[in-house]
Scaffold this motif. Structure first.
Motif, PDB file in Angstrom:
ATOM      1  N   LEU A 155      64.905  38.156  61.802  1.00 19.41           N
ATOM      2  CA  LEU A 155      64.555  39.217  62.744  1.00 19.41           C
ATOM      3  C   LEU A 155      64.122  38.717  64.115  1.00 19.41           C
ATOM      4  CD1 LEU A 155      62.459  41.466  60.307  1.00 19.41           C
ATOM      5  CD2 LEU A 155      64.895  41.661  60.870  1.00 19.41           C
ATOM      6  N   SER A 156      64.086  37.435  64.346  1.00 17.98           N
ATOM      7  CA  SER A 156      63.647  36.948  65.656  1.00 17.98           C
ATOM      8  C   SER A 156      64.594  37.439  66.755  1.00 17.98           C
ATOM      9  CB  SER A 156      63.580  35.420  65.672  1.00 17.98           C
ATOM     10  OG  SER A 156      64.879  34.873  65.530  1.00 17.98           O
ATOM     11  N   THR A 157      64.024  37.618  67.937  1.00 17.13           N
ATOM     12  CA  THR A 157      64.804  38.201  69.042  1.00 17.13           C
ATOM     13  C   THR A 157      65.879  37.254  69.546  1.00 17.13           C
ATOM     14  OG1 THR A 157      62.807  39.395  69.709  1.00 17.13           O
ATOM     15  CG2 THR A 157      64.609  39.308  71.298  1.00 17.13           C
ATOM     16  N   ASP A 158      65.596  35.957  69.572  1.00 18.48           N
ATOM     17  CA  ASP A 158      66.524  35.004  70.174  1.00 18.48           C
ATOM     18  C   ASP A 158      67.642  34.583  69.219  1.00 18.48           C
ATOM     19  OD1 ASP A 158      64.987  35.069  72.478  1.00 18.48           O
ATOM     20  OD2 ASP A 158      63.672  33.469  71.763  1.00 18.48           O
ATOM     21  N   SER A 159      67.245  34.144  68.002  1.00 18.97           N
ATOM     22  CA  SER A 159      68.245  33.563  67.097  1.00 18.97           C
ATOM     23  C   SER A 159      68.332  34.262  65.754  1.00 18.97           C
ATOM     24  CB  SER A 159      67.920  32.073  66.867  1.00 18.97           C
ATOM     25  OG  SER A 159      66.612  31.928  66.318  1.00 18.97           O
ATOM     26  N   GLY A 160      67.720  35.419  65.612  1.00 21.03           N
ATOM     27  CA  GLY A 160      67.749  36.118  64.342  1.00 21.03           C
ATOM     28  C   GLY A 160      69.134  36.647  63.996  1.00 21.03           C
ATOM     29  N   VAL A 161      69.465  36.609  62.713  1.00 21.20           N
ATOM     30  CA  VAL A 161      70.782  37.055  62.270  1.00 21.20           C
ATOM     31  C   VAL A 161      70.980  38.538  62.559  1.00 21.20           C
ATOM     32  CG1 VAL A 161      72.279  37.338  60.249  1.00 21.20           C
ATOM     33  CG2 VAL A 161      70.856  35.293  60.474  1.00 21.20           C
ATOM     34  N   VAL A 162      69.937  39.342  62.328  1.00 18.90           N
ATOM     35  CA  VAL A 162      70.055  40.787  62.540  1.00 18.90           C
ATOM     36  C   VAL A 162      70.317  41.103  64.005  1.00 18.90           C
ATOM     37  CG1 VAL A 162      68.820  42.985  62.384  1.00 18.90           C
ATOM     38  CG2 VAL A 162      68.594  41.301  60.551  1.00 18.90           C
ATOM     39  N   LEU A 165      73.854  40.344  65.031  1.00 16.48           N
ATOM     40  CA  LEU A 165      74.785  41.404  64.642  1.00 16.48           C
ATOM     41  C   LEU A 165      74.671  42.606  65.584  1.00 16.48           C
ATOM     42  CD1 LEU A 165      74.395  41.348  60.747  1.00 16.48           C
ATOM     43  CD2 LEU A 165      76.338  40.538  62.099  1.00 16.48           C
ATOM     44  N   ILE A 166      73.429  42.949  65.979  1.00 16.17           N
ATOM     45  CA  ILE A 166      73.244  44.068  66.906  1.00 16.17           C
ATOM     46  C   ILE A 166      73.928  43.777  68.236  1.00 16.17           C
ATOM     47  CG2 ILE A 166      71.523  45.348  68.233  1.00 16.17           C
ATOM     48  CD1 ILE A 166      69.604  45.043  65.874  1.00 16.17           C
ATOM     49  N   GLN A 167      73.774  42.549  68.720  1.00 18.94           N
ATOM     50  CA  GLN A 167      74.421  42.182  69.977  1.00 18.94           C
ATOM     51  C   GLN A 167      75.934  42.143  69.831  1.00 18.94           C
ATOM     52  OE1 GLN A 167      72.169  38.495  70.613  1.00 18.94           O
ATOM     53  NE2 GLN A 167      71.279  39.388  72.474  1.00 18.94           N
TER      54      GLN A 167
END
Length: 323
Positions: A155-162, A165-167
């Motif tokens: 869930l991290s903003t920089d390198s989170g998997v989620v 996917l959102i980006q």
């Protein structure tokens, strides 16, 4: 007169014999069930050592505690620490955060295991049911230290998997762990994800005690699955639901120290700082042991009152309660 003394003596002898009979019966029962009491002994020792013996330390809340003087040697302070505590704006902030997070967990987390257990009870494929059970209750056995690392990576903003996917779908990164708007929701749903499988197993065990003949009779009368759930399944496990609800209400002031301590940081203190983390900081970090003990004692008293009130309400509605 000669007749009264023997009668009195005889009555005393009967009472003494009755007391000896009750004592011998009690001792005989202990001996007959000695292996059960031996199995109970570790639990009694655990609660005695880790729950009842530490109550002696509650005296710190009423003293100006000094490590060098000890608990008994420290001077009495009365309710000074409680008066100071209630005058702090920060205390009311952490109390509000504790209540809000706990209520979120209660409202959204308590019904979910019941729903999942009812759905699992309708599955007839045994292999599939066992596989799902194993998957959903496995997170319960993983510590928050490990799960916290997983959540940060996901869930991290920089390198989170989620967020990747959102980006990838054209969205903007979401600060699940860094934004006050989303942090409470992340806390609540991650706690539910970790614990709902274990609670589901409890309800599944209760469902095994439902008489199958009740379902057969209802099916003959033309009741569909929904009506069987409403009129048979839920009433049969109602006592289990009530007991677990009472226990959950009795821990309303417990918002999950380990989880929050691992995930929170100063940027989200305003929405995530709870009583337990506040006690940790002022007690161990700042060394204000008496104030920390006062906070902890206040929380315990509130939990006790909530437990008594919930149990009283349950008994008024016809349930047995926890005592």
């Amino acid at each position: 007169m000669p007749m009264t003394t023997p009668i009195a003596n005889n009555g005393a002898g009967i009472r003494s014999k009755g007391r000896m009979t009750k004592r011998s019966m009690f001792g005989r029962q202990i001996w007959v069930h000695r292996y059960l009491y031996l199995m109970l002994l570790p639990a009694l020792l655990f609660y005695g050592v880790f729950h009842y013996y530490p109550m002696y330390g509650a005296l710190i809340a009423f003293k100006d505690f000094s490590i060098t003087k000890g608990i008994l040697g420290s001077p009495w302070a009365g309710f000074k620490h409680f008066e100071y505590l209630f005058s702090l704006d920060k205390f009311w902030d952490v109390l509000w955060n504790t209540i809000v997070i706990s209520l979120y967990r209660l409202v959204f987390g308590f019904p979910l295991p019941i729903i999942v257990a009812l759905l699992m009870n309708e599955i007839r494929l045994v292999a599939f049911k066992r596989t799902v059970q194993t998957i959903i209750y496995l997170p319960h056995f993983i510590s928050w230290v490990i799960l916290g690392g997983l959540l940060i990576n996901l869930l991290s903003t920089d390198s989170g998997v989620v967020n990747k996917l959102i980006q990838a779908f054209g969205g903007s990164p979401v600060g699940f762990l860094s934004d006050e708007q989303h942090f409470r929701g992340t806390l609540v749903w991650s706690m539910i994800w970790k614990e709902f499988g274990w609670n589901t197993i409890i309800y599944m065990a209760a469902l095994t005690g439902v008489n199958p003949q009740l379902y057969e009779a209802a099916a003959i009368d033309g009741a569909n699955r929904w009506r069987r759930v409403v009129h048979i399944t839920l009433p049969c496990i109602q006592s289990t639901i009530v007991i677990l609800l009472i226990l959950r209400i009795g821990h309303l002031m417990e918002a999950g120290f380990e989880q929050i301590f691992i995930l929170y940081h100063p940027a989200v203190y305003a929405v995530s700082d709870i009583i337990d983390t506040y006690v940790y900081r002022i007690g161990l970090t700042e060394g204000r042991f008496s104030l920390a003990a006062a906070v902890g004692l206040f929380k315990s008293v509130i939990n006790f009152l909530l437990l008594v009130a919930a149990n009283k309400l349950a008994r008024m509605t016809g349930e047995q309660g926890v005592y």
